[in-house]
Design a protein around this motif. Structure first.
Motif: not given
Length: 402
Positions: A72-81, A101-102, A124-131
């Motif tokens: 699911a995470m791969v199919a969602a196309g989330l960028e590495p990291g 899933a990287g 509170a845990a969300i950052t600019p890198r949260t996807r």
């Protein structure tokens, strides 16, 4: 500890309720010569989709919930990291799938009452890198999906529901797994619907599920049933570097009949759950909270909280004493940051998530299989009461089993 040795048969924690229909279907599968992914998997997918009220093209069967989460995470196309927020009170597979899933797991603490992700902690845990957000419907209790989905919409996050405990779970009239972009289910031997090993991905977007289906079988454009079936050999093309995550017909043969009895099994566990609550109400232990209004609890795990200061017995000593009484128990779960791998890799320490730490160090899960008979139920209740401050079996008789 008050327990005398017993010669009674060991009561296996999470033993499945296997009927003659499953046995006959497995035999028929073996005699058919088709054990791999084929017509029984396709039937199981159709019937699971119907149970969830979605189109058949929105589901794909795989060999575990771990595989479902990974794909699911791969199919969602989330960028590495990219960061994925999840709960520390879960099985390691949830976090491992994020890593495989990287992606980068980020933990948010749980609500001490529901034991599910605390939406305020998620925010509170969300950052600019949260996807992405990966809520786990712990023990079969639905997460607060209104608040979590609002957070996801506000921040543009993909939502992948871990429904390993939550096949029957509903939240405000909607079935678990249908809120997010993906819902991932388990049919492991201890789960509410059993295939031995197995899982299912449910997706909102049929294009994402079509990609997940390809990813789950080597990235091939045709599965084995379509390549080697009775309509003649079909050539395939590898269109992605996929995985070997497909479900076999041999597994689906069990699942077809397990799914057909899912509601009867749920009612049986609900009755057992109520019996436990009644029998343990006067003990100095923590018990599961009542289901929230307008929700449906799947009653997958019955967890008690054993606090030595209250009960006079440490949790691990309780587990050992139950084992001496030949009754299987479980721990669901030591918080993820308790494990050395995650401490070494991410620098996590349990005290960073105090609610999950406390729950993980005090929780014990009791047998909750619909296969339990009245005598076995009384054995469990009697042992718990003797160890934790009561006497006798207590509670009302359980309907449905003699």
């Amino acid at each position: 500890m008050g327990e005398t040795p017993t010669t009674e048969p060991f009561l296996v924690f999470g033993a499945p309720d296997i009927g003659e229909a499953e046995i006959a279907e497995v035999e028929a599968c073996l005699r058919s010569g088709w054990l791999g992914t084929g017509p029984r998997v396709a039937r199981f997918e159709r019937e699971f989709a119907a149970y969830k009220g979605v189109a058949p093209a929105q589901v794909v069967a795989v060999n575990s919930c771990t595989a479902a989460l990974h794909v699911a995470m791969v199919a969602a196309g989330l960028e590495p990291g990219a960061e994925v927020i999840t709960t520390p009170l879960t099985f390691c597979a949830t976090v491992n799938a994020i890593i495989h899933a990287g992606l980068t797991p980020v933990l948010a603490d749980v609500d001490p009452l529901t034991q599910n992700l605390d939406p305020a902690a998620v925010e509170a845990a969300i950052t600019p890198r949260t996807r992405a957000l990966l809520p786990v419907h712990f023990a079969g209790r639905p997460c607060d999906m209104d608040r979590l989905m609002a957070i996801a919409a506000k921040h543009g996050l993909v939502v992948i529901e871990d429904c390993a405990h939550a096949i029957e779970t509903e939240y405000r009239g909607r079935k678990a797994g249908t809120f997010g972009d993906f819902g991932c289910f388990s049919f492991y031997v201890t789960k509410n619907v059993v295939t031995g090993e197995g899982g299912m991905i449910l997706g909102r977007d049929e294009a994402h599920i079509a990609r997940a289906k390809v990813l789950a079988l080597h990235g091939m454009s045709k599965d084995a049933w379509h390549r080697f079936g009775d309509q003649g050999y079909k050539h395939y093309q590898v269109v992605e570097a996929g995985f070997k995550y497909n479900m076999m017909d041999l597994q689906a043969a069990i699942g077809i009949h397990q799914l057909a009895r899912v509601e009867a099994a749920w009612r049986r566990r609900a009755a057992l759950w109520a019996r436990y609550l009644d029998a343990f109400a006067d003990l100095p232990i923590g018990l599961p909270a009542a289901a929230e209004p307008d929700t449906r609890h799947a009653y997958h795990l019955f967890t008690i909280m054993v606090d030595e200061a209250r009960s006079g017995l440490a949790r691990d000593a309780f587990l050992e004493a139950m084992n001496a009484a030949r009754i299987g128990t479980g721990v669901h779960y030591l918080a993820v940051p308790e494990h050395p791998y995650y401490q070494q890799r991410f620098g996590w320490r349990p005290a960073q998530w105090p609610n999950a730490m406390r729950l993980g160090r005090s929780t014990a899960s009791l047998p909750l299989s619909p296969a339990l008979d009245e005598g076995q139920v009384e054995r469990v209740i009697g042992a718990v009461r003797r160890l934790l401050g009561g006497s006798g079996a207590g509670g009302r008789p359980l309907p449905g089993r003699g």
